[in-house]
Design a protein around this motif. Structure first.
Motif, PDB file in Angstrom:
ATOM      1  N   ALA A 175     -86.463 -96.968  76.150  1.00 28.59           N
ATOM      2  CA  ALA A 175     -86.410 -96.674  77.455  1.00 28.59           C
ATOM      3  C   ALA A 175     -85.798 -95.306  77.994  1.00 28.59           C
ATOM      4  O   ALA A 175     -84.870 -95.308  78.785  1.00 28.59           O
ATOM      5  CB  ALA A 175     -85.748 -97.984  78.168  1.00 28.59           C
ATOM      6  N   GLY A 176     -86.105 -94.374  77.206  1.00 31.45           N
ATOM      7  CA  GLY A 176     -85.135 -92.938  77.201  1.00 31.45           C
ATOM      8  C   GLY A 176     -84.128 -92.775  76.971  1.00 31.45           C
ATOM      9  O   GLY A 176     -83.618 -91.667  77.260  1.00 31.45           O
ATOM     10  N   ARG A 177     -83.473 -93.689  76.195  1.00 32.65           N
ATOM     11  CA  ARG A 177     -82.079 -93.603  75.842  1.00 32.65           C
ATOM     12  C   ARG A 177     -81.983 -93.485  74.199  1.00 32.65           C
ATOM     13  O   ARG A 177     -82.894 -94.459  73.734  1.00 32.65           O
ATOM     14  CB  ARG A 177     -81.120 -94.780  76.375  1.00 32.65           C
ATOM     15  CG  ARG A 177     -80.998 -94.748  77.827  1.00 32.65           C
ATOM     16  CD  ARG A 177     -80.255 -95.879  78.523  1.00 32.65           C
ATOM     17  NE  ARG A 177     -79.034 -95.884  77.903  1.00 32.65           N
ATOM     18  CZ  ARG A 177     -78.181 -96.954  77.590  1.00 32.65           C
ATOM     19  NH1 ARG A 177     -78.394 -98.060  78.158  1.00 32.65           N
ATOM     20  NH2 ARG A 177     -76.875 -96.697  77.087  1.00 32.65           N
ATOM     21  N   ALA A 178     -80.951 -93.016  73.741  1.00 34.21           N
ATOM     22  CA  ALA A 178     -81.025 -92.906  72.233  1.00 34.21           C
ATOM     23  C   ALA A 178     -80.129 -94.167  71.863  1.00 34.21           C
ATOM     24  O   ALA A 178     -79.118 -94.428  72.632  1.00 34.21           O
ATOM     25  CB  ALA A 178     -80.041 -91.666  71.726  1.00 34.21           C
ATOM     26  N   SER A 205     -78.143 -95.883  59.549  1.00 31.48           N
ATOM     27  CA  SER A 205     -78.626 -96.375  60.814  1.00 31.48           C
ATOM     28  C   SER A 205     -79.315 -95.400  61.769  1.00 31.48           C
ATOM     29  O   SER A 205     -78.540 -94.633  62.509  1.00 31.48           O
ATOM     30  CB  SER A 205     -77.296 -97.113  61.710  1.00 31.48           C
ATOM     31  OG  SER A 205     -77.624 -97.744  62.927  1.00 31.48           O
ATOM     32  N   PRO A 206     -80.553 -95.489  61.894  1.00 27.93           N
ATOM     33  CA  PRO A 206     -81.008 -94.456  62.559  1.00 27.93           C
ATOM     34  C   PRO A 206     -81.103 -94.256  63.942  1.00 27.93           C
ATOM     35  O   PRO A 206     -81.029 -95.595  64.607  1.00 27.93           O
ATOM     36  CB  PRO A 206     -82.627 -94.330  61.896  1.00 27.93           C
ATOM     37  CG  PRO A 206     -82.811 -96.014  61.590  1.00 27.93           C
ATOM     38  CD  PRO A 206     -81.414 -96.295  61.040  1.00 27.93           C
ATOM     39  N   VAL A 207     -81.204 -93.441  64.747  1.00 22.83           N
ATOM     40  CA  VAL A 207     -80.996 -93.452  66.095  1.00 22.83           C
ATOM     41  C   VAL A 207     -82.783 -93.228  66.635  1.00 22.83           C
ATOM     42  O   VAL A 207     -83.430 -92.441  66.213  1.00 22.83           O
ATOM     43  CB  VAL A 207     -80.217 -92.265  66.752  1.00 22.83           C
ATOM     44  CG1 VAL A 207     -80.346 -92.093  68.185  1.00 22.83           C
ATOM     45  CG2 VAL A 207     -78.944 -92.381  66.266  1.00 22.83           C
ATOM     46  N   VAL A 208     -82.937 -94.164  67.650  1.00 27.20           N
ATOM     47  CA  VAL A 208     -84.601 -94.188  68.128  1.00 27.20           C
ATOM     48  C   VAL A 208     -84.351 -94.140  69.525  1.00 27.20           C
ATOM     49  O   VAL A 208     -83.254 -94.334  70.201  1.00 27.20           O
ATOM     50  CB  VAL A 208     -85.284 -95.448  67.795  1.00 27.20           C
ATOM     51  CG1 VAL A 208     -85.413 -95.411  66.142  1.00 27.20           C
ATOM     52  CG2 VAL A 208     -84.604 -96.794  68.282  1.00 27.20           C
TER      53      VAL A 208
END
Length: 118
Positions: free
Chosen positions: A67-70, A61-64
């Motif tokens: 709106a400027g938040r991980a 499950s990747p982190v993207v």
């Protein structure tokens, strides 16, 4: 002896057929080139699909950035997808929902999640 008019008509028809033959040869060549390009495109698409599938499997499950938040992405639903494939936050939510017996008051939910208003 052959009639000159007949010979002229035969020559004209032969020239017409020669022209058609050249057009068909050209079209056949273009068609073969396009078919070869499609075969290459199909092989590239197949390789890319396999690579993407491998990357998705490896990445979990990747982190993207949203709106400027991980933000952790949730995997797509699929038959046989284990709950362990979900990010830890989602696993906690499912556990809390399972443990809830009916409706839960907002304060209790906020305490469960250690949430404090900002």
């Amino acid at each position: 002896m052959m009639d000159p008019e007949v010979l002229e008509r035969i020559a004209a028809r032969r020239a017409e057929l020669d022209g058609l033959e050249e057009q068909l040869i050209k079209q056949l060549s273009e068609m073969r080139a396009e078919r070869d390009e499609l075969a290459v495109a199909e092989r590239v698409w197949q390789r890319m699909s396999e690579q993407l599938a491998d990357e998705r499997t490896e990445a979990g499950s990747p982190v993207v950035q949203v709106a400027g938040r991980a933000v952790r992405l949730v995997p797509d639903r699929a038959p046989g997808l284990a709950e362990s494939a979900l990010p830890a936050e989602y696993q906690r939510i499912l556990t809390a929902v399972r443990q809830a017996d009916g409706r839960s008051p907002p304060g209790r939910s906020a305490r469960y999640w250690a949430w404090t208003p900002e």
